[in-house]
Design a protein around this motif. Structure first.
Motif, PDB file in Angstrom:
ATOM      1  N   MET A 184      -9.446   9.794 -14.201  1.00 10.45           N
ATOM      2  CA  MET A 184      -8.270   8.938 -14.087  1.00 10.45           C
ATOM      3  C   MET A 184      -7.711   8.959 -12.670  1.00 10.45           C
ATOM      4  O   MET A 184      -7.329   7.908 -12.117  1.00 10.45           O
ATOM      5  N   ALA A 185      -7.663  10.140 -12.050  1.00 16.88           N
ATOM      6  CA  ALA A 185      -7.123  10.255 -10.691  1.00 16.88           C
ATOM      7  C   ALA A 185      -7.948   9.442  -9.700  1.00 16.88           C
ATOM      8  O   ALA A 185      -7.395   8.770  -8.817  1.00 16.88           O
ATOM      9  N   ARG A 186      -9.252   9.461  -9.840  1.00 17.09           N
ATOM     10  CA  ARG A 186     -10.102   8.706  -8.917  1.00 17.09           C
ATOM     11  C   ARG A 186      -9.926   7.201  -9.088  1.00 17.09           C
ATOM     12  O   ARG A 186      -9.896   6.445  -8.107  1.00 17.09           O
ATOM     13  N   ILE A 187      -9.821   6.754 -10.324  1.00 17.08           N
ATOM     14  CA  ILE A 187      -9.635   5.326 -10.565  1.00 17.08           C
ATOM     15  C   ILE A 187      -8.295   4.858 -10.005  1.00 17.08           C
ATOM     16  O   ILE A 187      -8.204   3.820  -9.336  1.00 17.08           O
ATOM     17  N   VAL A 188      -7.236   5.629 -10.273  1.00 19.69           N
ATOM     18  CA  VAL A 188      -5.906   5.261  -9.785  1.00 19.69           C
ATOM     19  C   VAL A 188      -5.880   5.276  -8.261  1.00 19.69           C
ATOM     20  O   VAL A 188      -5.282   4.384  -7.623  1.00 19.69           O
ATOM     21  N   ARG A 189      -6.523   6.255  -7.648  1.00 21.47           N
ATOM     22  CA  ARG A 189      -6.550   6.322  -6.183  1.00 21.47           C
ATOM     23  C   ARG A 189      -7.203   5.068  -5.595  1.00 21.47           C
ATOM     24  O   ARG A 189      -6.699   4.478  -4.627  1.00 21.47           O
ATOM     25  N   GLY A 190      -8.322   4.668  -6.172  1.00 23.66           N
ATOM     26  CA  GLY A 190      -9.004   3.485  -5.660  1.00 23.66           C
ATOM     27  C   GLY A 190      -8.166   2.223  -5.795  1.00 23.66           C
ATOM     28  O   GLY A 190      -8.121   1.392  -4.875  1.00 23.66           O
ATOM     29  N   GLU A 191      -7.460   2.074  -6.915  1.00 23.33           N
ATOM     30  CA  GLU A 191      -6.635   0.889  -7.111  1.00 23.33           C
ATOM     31  C   GLU A 191      -5.426   0.885  -6.182  1.00 23.33           C
ATOM     32  O   GLU A 191      -5.064  -0.164  -5.627  1.00 23.33           O
ATOM     33  N   VAL A 192      -4.806   2.046  -6.003  1.00 23.88           N
ATOM     34  CA  VAL A 192      -3.640   2.114  -5.122  1.00 23.88           C
ATOM     35  C   VAL A 192      -4.036   1.858  -3.674  1.00 23.88           C
ATOM     36  O   VAL A 192      -3.297   1.215  -2.917  1.00 23.88           O
ATOM     37  N   LEU A 193      -5.204   2.336  -3.255  1.00 26.43           N
ATOM     38  CA  LEU A 193      -5.676   2.063  -1.890  1.00 26.43           C
ATOM     39  C   LEU A 193      -5.832   0.563  -1.646  1.00 26.43           C
ATOM     40  O   LEU A 193      -5.597   0.079  -0.529  1.00 26.43           O
ATOM     41  N   LYS A 194      -6.216  -0.177  -2.674  1.00 22.53           N
ATOM     42  CA  LYS A 194      -6.365  -1.624  -2.513  1.00 22.53           C
ATOM     43  C   LYS A 194      -5.021  -2.335  -2.444  1.00 22.53           C
ATOM     44  O   LYS A 194      -4.897  -3.387  -1.815  1.00 22.53           O
ATOM     45  N   LEU A 195      -4.001  -1.764  -3.087  1.00 29.17           N
ATOM     46  CA  LEU A 195      -2.730  -2.473  -3.206  1.00 29.17           C
ATOM     47  C   LEU A 195      -1.668  -2.048  -2.196  1.00 29.17           C
ATOM     48  O   LEU A 195      -0.734  -2.812  -1.936  1.00 29.17           O
ATOM     49  N   LYS A 196      -1.786  -0.853  -1.641  1.00 29.51           N
ATOM     50  CA  LYS A 196      -0.661  -0.320  -0.860  1.00 29.51           C
ATOM     51  C   LYS A 196      -0.405  -1.083   0.436  1.00 29.51           C
ATOM     52  O   LYS A 196       0.685  -0.978   1.003  1.00 29.51           O
ATOM     53  N   ASN A 197      -1.370  -1.841   0.930  1.00 31.73           N
ATOM     54  CA  ASN A 197      -1.162  -2.631   2.152  1.00 31.73           C
ATOM     55  C   ASN A 197      -0.940  -4.116   1.853  1.00 31.73           C
ATOM     56  O   ASN A 197      -0.975  -4.933   2.766  1.00 31.73           O
ATOM     57  N   GLN A 198      -0.714  -4.443   0.582  1.00 29.80           N
ATOM     58  CA  GLN A 198      -0.420  -5.825   0.222  1.00 29.80           C
ATOM     59  C   GLN A 198       0.984  -6.209   0.689  1.00 29.80           C
ATOM     60  O   GLN A 198       1.841  -5.351   0.939  1.00 29.80           O
ATOM     61  N   GLU A 199       1.246  -7.525   0.777  1.00 33.07           N
ATOM     62  CA  GLU A 199       2.501  -8.018   1.328  1.00 33.07           C
ATOM     63  C   GLU A 199       3.716  -7.547   0.532  1.00 33.07           C
ATOM     64  O   GLU A 199       4.758  -7.225   1.107  1.00 33.07           O
ATOM     65  N   PHE A 200       3.600  -7.509  -0.795  1.00 34.63           N
ATOM     66  CA  PHE A 200       4.780  -7.142  -1.585  1.00 34.63           C
ATOM     67  C   PHE A 200       5.163  -5.680  -1.375  1.00 34.63           C
ATOM     68  O   PHE A 200       6.331  -5.313  -1.431  1.00 34.63           O
ATOM     69  N   VAL A 201       4.166  -4.820  -1.087  1.00 29.70           N
ATOM     70  CA  VAL A 201       4.476  -3.422  -0.794  1.00 29.70           C
ATOM     71  C   VAL A 201       5.105  -3.303   0.588  1.00 29.70           C
ATOM     72  O   VAL A 201       6.087  -2.562   0.786  1.00 29.70           O
ATOM     73  N   LEU A 202       4.571  -4.031   1.573  1.00 29.12           N
ATOM     74  CA  LEU A 202       5.147  -4.015   2.920  1.00 29.12           C
ATOM     75  C   LEU A 202       6.565  -4.563   2.903  1.00 29.12           C
ATOM     76  O   LEU A 202       7.452  -4.050   3.619  1.00 29.12           O
TER      77      LEU A 202
END
Length: 384
Positions: free
Chosen positions: A260-278
Motif C-alpha cells: 500500500m505504501a508503494r502504491i500511494v507513494r507513486g500516486e502522490v509523486l504524480k499529483l504533488k506537482n499538479q496545478e491545484f497542489v501548487l
C-alpha cells in the motif's frame, strides 16, 4: 428569374427573427460527479453486486449463525463424534448428502469379504448398514467391490437429533464452529487490512510529498522490511507471543502495509506537482491539509481497490498459518483450523473439509470480484 421571384414575395411573410438564448451548450440534465459516475458503473456490474450480497449474507451468518442452535464452540461429546450432516426436510432427498448417512466403497477378494470390510469399518453395526454389491469378484485380490451406507443416527438412537453440518472427531457441532471460525477469520483480515490502510497510506503519502532526504531514508527502511519473509516474522511473533489472534494480526501488519505504501507513494509523486497542489501551497495551506484534503481524495480509488485485494490475501494467509499449525490453536476455530481438521479426515469424513473449504473459496472469490468491479468503477475510461 430568381431575383424576380424573391422580389415578388409578400413582405407580410417576412417576420424578423427574435433573438433567443443560445441553447447549443445548454445541459439537458444535472452533471454527475466522479463518485456518482463510479457508483453508477459499479451498480451496472451485476457480478460485483451479487458478490456483495453474498458477502453481506456471510457476515450476517458469522454473527447470528452460532446462535441458531444450542451447541457451544467447545461442547465436546465423544458419543456423537463424526456424525454426518443431518438436516430436517432435506434428509428426505438422499442425493444432497444431508440424510445423516455415511457412504463408502469397499473392496475385497469376494463380495462377502468386501461386505465384511465395510461392516468392520462401521463398528460392526450390521443391522444399520445397507450393502449394495457392485462387483461380485472372482477370488483374486480386491476383485470385488460393494457400496455400504451406514445409518449412523439410527445406530446411535439419535434419529430425532439434527446436526446441520455434522460433528467433528470430538463431537463438536460443525455448524457452530464453521460460523465462529468465519467470524474470527474475517475479524483478523479486516483488522490487518485496516492497519495496512492507515500505516501504508500515511507512510507512502509522507514519503512522496516531502521527498528529498525524507523520501530516501523512508524508502531505505521500506527496502529492509521487504527483504524479511513473512513466515520468518510469523515465527518470531510466535516465539515472543502465544499463538493466537493477536500474534497473527501483528505478524500480518508488520510487513503487510508495504504494498500500500508503494502504491500511494507513486500516486502522490504524480499529483504533488499538479496545478491545484501548487495553488494550495501559494494560498498558504498547510502540508497536512494538502495531503488530506487534496491528494488523498484524488487517490482514494486506488486505495479502496488495493484494500479490497488485501482482505482476501489476509484471509488466505491466516488460513495457511492455521493449516500448518502456526495460527490459532484448537479448540479455537478459524477457517484454517477447520480445513486442517478436515484434511486429516478427508478420506473417511469428507464433509469436515468440504464446507470450510467451499466457504473460504466463496469469500476470496467474492472479495476479488468486488475489487475488480471497483477497479472498473474508478476507471474514467469505463464511465459511459
Amino acid at each position: 428569374m430568381e431575383k424576380d421571384n424573391k422580389n415578388n414575395i409578400p413582405k407580410d411573410l417576412l417576420v424578423p427573427l427574435k433573438r433567443k438564448e443560445d441553447t447549443s451548450e445548454k445541459l439537458s440534465g444535472p452533471s454527475r460527479t466522479f463518485m456518482q459516475d463510479a457508483r453508477r458503473t459499479f451498480f451496472k456490474n451485476k457480478l460485483a453486486i451479487l458478490c456483495s450480497l453474498i458477502l453481506i449474507v456471510i457476515v450476517i451468518m458469522s454473527i447470528v449463525g452460532p446462535g441458531m442452535n444450542e451447541y457451544e464452540l467447545d461442547d465436546q461429546d465423544l458419543s456423537r463424534a463424526k456424525m454426518p450432516p443431518h438436516i430436517p426436510v432435506l434428509e428426505n432427498i438422499s442425493w444432497l448428502g444431508f440424510d445423516g448417512t455415511l457412504t463408502g466403497e469397499y473392496r475385497g477378494d469376494t463380495a462377502e469379504h468386501a461386505a465384511e470390510n465395510a461392516i468392520a469399518r462401521y463398528d460392526n453395526q450390521e443391522d444399520f448398514i445397507d450393502i449394495e454389491v457392485k462387483t461380485e469378484g472372482d477370488g483374486t485380490k480386491n476383485s470385488a467391490e460393494v457400496e455400504a451406507t451406514y445409518h449412523v443416527y439410527d445406530a446411535k438412537d439419535m434419529s430425532d437429533q439434527y446436526y446441520w453440518l455434522g460433528t467433528d472427531t470430538l463431537g463438536r457441532d460443525q455448524w457452530t464452529r464453521l460460523w465462529l471460525g468465519t467470524r474470527v477469520s474475517l475479524i483478523i483480515a479486516l483488522v490487518a487490512a485496516a492497519i495496512d490502510l492507515v500505516v501504508g497510506v500515511a507512510y507512502g503519502g509522507i514519503s512522496a510529498y516531502y521527498g528529498g532526504k525524507v523520501d530516501n531514508v523512508m524508502q531505505r527502511i521500506l527496502e529492509v522490511l521487504v527483504g524479511i519473509p513473512n513466515l520468518v516474522v510469523i515465527l518470531l511473533m510466535i516465539l515472543v507471543l502465544q499463538p493466537g489472534i493477536l500474534s497473527i494480526i501483528i505478524a500480518l501488519s508488520i510487513t503487510g502495509w508495504i504494498g500500500m505504501a508503494r502504491i500511494v507513494r507513486g500516486e502522490v509523486l504524480k499529483l504533488k506537482n499538479q496545478e491545484f497542489v501548487l495553488a494550495a501551497r501559494t494560498l498558504g495551506t498547510s502540508n497536512g491539509k494538502i495531503i488530506s484534503k487534496h491528494l488523498l481524495p484524488n487517490i482514494s480509488g486506488i486505495i479502496i481497490i488495493n484494500t479490497m485485494f488485501t482482505i482476501p490475501s489476509a484471509i488466505f494467509f491466516e488460513a495457511f498459518l492455521s493449516f500448518i499449525g502456526l495460527g490459532l490453536v484448537p479448540p479455537d476455530a478459524s477457517l484454517g483450523t477447520l480445513i486442517n481438521t478436515g484434511f486429516d479426515n478427508l478420506r473417511l469424513y469428507p464433509y469436515l473439509l468440504v464446507f470450510p473449504a467451499v466457504l473460504i473459496s466463496v469469500i476470496m472469490i467474492a472479495f476479488n470480484l468486488i475489487a475488480d468491479g471497483l477497479r472498473d468503477a474508478f476507471d474514467p475510461k469505463m464511465h459511459k
